[in-house]
Design an enzyme around this catalytic site. Structure first.
Site, PDB file in Angstrom:
ATOM      1  N   ASP A  24      13.503  40.037  10.687  1.00 40.91           N
ATOM      2  CA  ASP A  24      14.626  39.164  11.021  1.00 40.91           C
ATOM      3  C   ASP A  24      15.965  39.826  10.719  1.00 40.91           C
ATOM      4  OD1 ASP A  24      12.828  37.266  11.888  1.00 40.91           O
ATOM      5  OD2 ASP A  24      12.964  36.034  10.090  1.00 40.91           O
ATOM      6  N   ARG A  80       0.817  -1.222   0.000  1.00 38.65           N
ATOM      7  CA  ARG A  80       0.000   0.000   0.000  1.00 38.65           C
ATOM      8  C   ARG A  80       0.843   1.261   0.000  1.00 38.65           C
ATOM      9  NH1 ARG A  80      -2.856  -1.300   5.448  1.00 38.65           N
ATOM     10  NH2 ARG A  80      -0.691  -1.902   5.763  1.00 38.65           N
ATOM     11  N   HIS A  88      14.323  29.627  17.867  1.00 36.12           N
ATOM     12  CA  HIS A  88      14.279  28.706  16.738  1.00 36.12           C
ATOM     13  C   HIS A  88      14.367  29.481  15.428  1.00 36.12           C
ATOM     14  CE1 HIS A  88      11.772  26.627  13.610  1.00 36.12           C
ATOM     15  NE2 HIS A  88      12.716  25.742  13.845  1.00 36.12           N
ATOM     16  N   HIS A 127      13.384  33.025  16.465  1.00 36.00           N
ATOM     17  CA  HIS A 127      12.186  33.468  17.162  1.00 36.00           C
ATOM     18  C   HIS A 127      11.925  32.634  18.408  1.00 36.00           C
ATOM     19  CE1 HIS A 127      10.851  34.378  12.772  1.00 36.00           C
ATOM     20  NE2 HIS A 127      11.604  35.366  13.242  1.00 36.00           N
ATOM     21  N   GLN A 143      -1.754  24.551  18.725  1.00 36.70           N
ATOM     22  CA  GLN A 143      -1.631  25.320  17.490  1.00 36.70           C
ATOM     23  C   GLN A 143      -0.628  24.651  16.567  1.00 36.70           C
ATOM     24  OE1 GLN A 143      -1.309  29.594  17.895  1.00 36.70           O
ATOM     25  NE2 GLN A 143       0.067  29.705  16.147  1.00 36.70           N
ATOM     26  N   TYR A 157       4.951  23.184  11.866  1.00 39.57           N
ATOM     27  CA  TYR A 157       5.263  23.364  13.286  1.00 39.57           C
ATOM     28  C   TYR A 157       4.066  22.953  14.134  1.00 39.57           C
ATOM     29  CZ  TYR A 157       7.996  27.400  11.400  1.00 39.57           C
ATOM     30  OH  TYR A 157       8.798  28.239  10.698  1.00 39.57           O
ATOM     31  N   LYS A 212       8.295  23.489  20.503  1.00 38.46           N
ATOM     32  CA  LYS A 212       7.927  23.300  19.102  1.00 38.46           C
ATOM     33  C   LYS A 212       8.353  21.913  18.647  1.00 38.46           C
ATOM     34  CE  LYS A 212       8.711  28.153  17.921  1.00 38.46           C
ATOM     35  NZ  LYS A 212       9.476  29.092  17.092  1.00 38.46           N
ATOM     36  N   ASN A 247       1.269  25.325  12.649  1.00 34.44           N
ATOM     37  CA  ASN A 247       1.551  26.323  11.619  1.00 34.44           C
ATOM     38  C   ASN A 247       2.307  25.674  10.474  1.00 34.44           C
ATOM     39  OD1 ASN A 247       0.632  28.308  13.469  1.00 34.44           O
ATOM     40  ND2 ASN A 247       2.674  28.489  14.334  1.00 34.44           N
ATOM     41  N   ARG A 272      14.350  32.148   8.262  1.00 33.03           N
ATOM     42  CA  ARG A 272      13.321  32.591   9.209  1.00 33.03           C
ATOM     43  C   ARG A 272      13.881  32.366  10.605  1.00 33.03           C
ATOM     44  NH1 ARG A 272       7.613  32.657   7.040  1.00 33.03           N
ATOM     45  NH2 ARG A 272       7.787  32.093   4.845  1.00 33.03           N
TER      46      ARG A 272
END
Length: 179
Positions: free
Chosen positions: A168, A23, A119, A62, A46, A132, A72, A48, A59
């Site tokens: 950033d 499969r 991160h 943060h 949450q 995330y 995360k 993302n 990126r």
């Protein structure tokens, strides 16, 4: 799945054990029982996604400040990325250390980043998508950033970024305490 510790206390590389048959492929990518047994977050209210058309997109770095620090669980769902966590927890044995993981959609690996760590990532392929899972909902007033090339961290990025947003690019150096 396997959880492999890193040099940052509480940060883990998550490798999946894929099972193939006629499969196709099946792999468990998250299990609250396994994560809980390792003292990791098990509640992710949450999720993302970040779609990045061009290789060399940066990126980060943060994080979210108290009282809503967030863990995360990050994975590439398409392409590859050089994913980085920096420990900003002054009481941690790994304070100011960084760790990187190459996230690869084909390998289906993930990176668990504990609360209190910054991160960021640099895409290594065109059309890279990052997914995330967050242990806290986004609180815009608690969002923080530190400079991706801050000498306090000396992150060994694989190449300079080609694309990043103004936020950033204009981040300040880390001041030594979480605001």
């Amino acid at each position: 799945m396997k959880l492999l510790p890193t040099a940052i206390t509480g940060a883990m590389v998550v490798e999946v054990d894929a099972h193939m048959d006629e499969r196709g492929l099946f792999a468990r990518t998250f299990c609250a029982d396994v994560f809980g047994a390792h003292g990791l977050a098990t509640h992710f209210p949450q999720c993302n996604t970040s779609q990045n058309p061009q290789r060399g997109t940066l990126r980060g770095l943060h994080y979210q400040a108290a009282p809503k620090e967030e863990a995360k669980l990050v994975r590439a769902t398409r392409g590859r990325a050089f994913d980085v966590a920096v420990d900003l927890r002054p009481a941690s044995d790994s304070y100011l250390q960084w760790v990187s993981v190459e996230l690869d959609a084909d390998r289906r690996n993930a990176f668990y980043i504990p609360a209190g760590c910054a991160h960021g990532f640099l895409t290594l392929s065109d059309d890279c998508e990052i997914f995330y899972m967050m242990s806290e909902s986004h609180a815009p007033d608690l969002g923080r950033s530190v400079r991706w090339d801050d000498p306090a961290f000396s992150i060994d990025w694989p190449s300079p970024p080609l694309i990043m947003n103004e936020r950033d690019a204009m981040c300040e150096d880390y001041k030594g305490v979480l605001p």
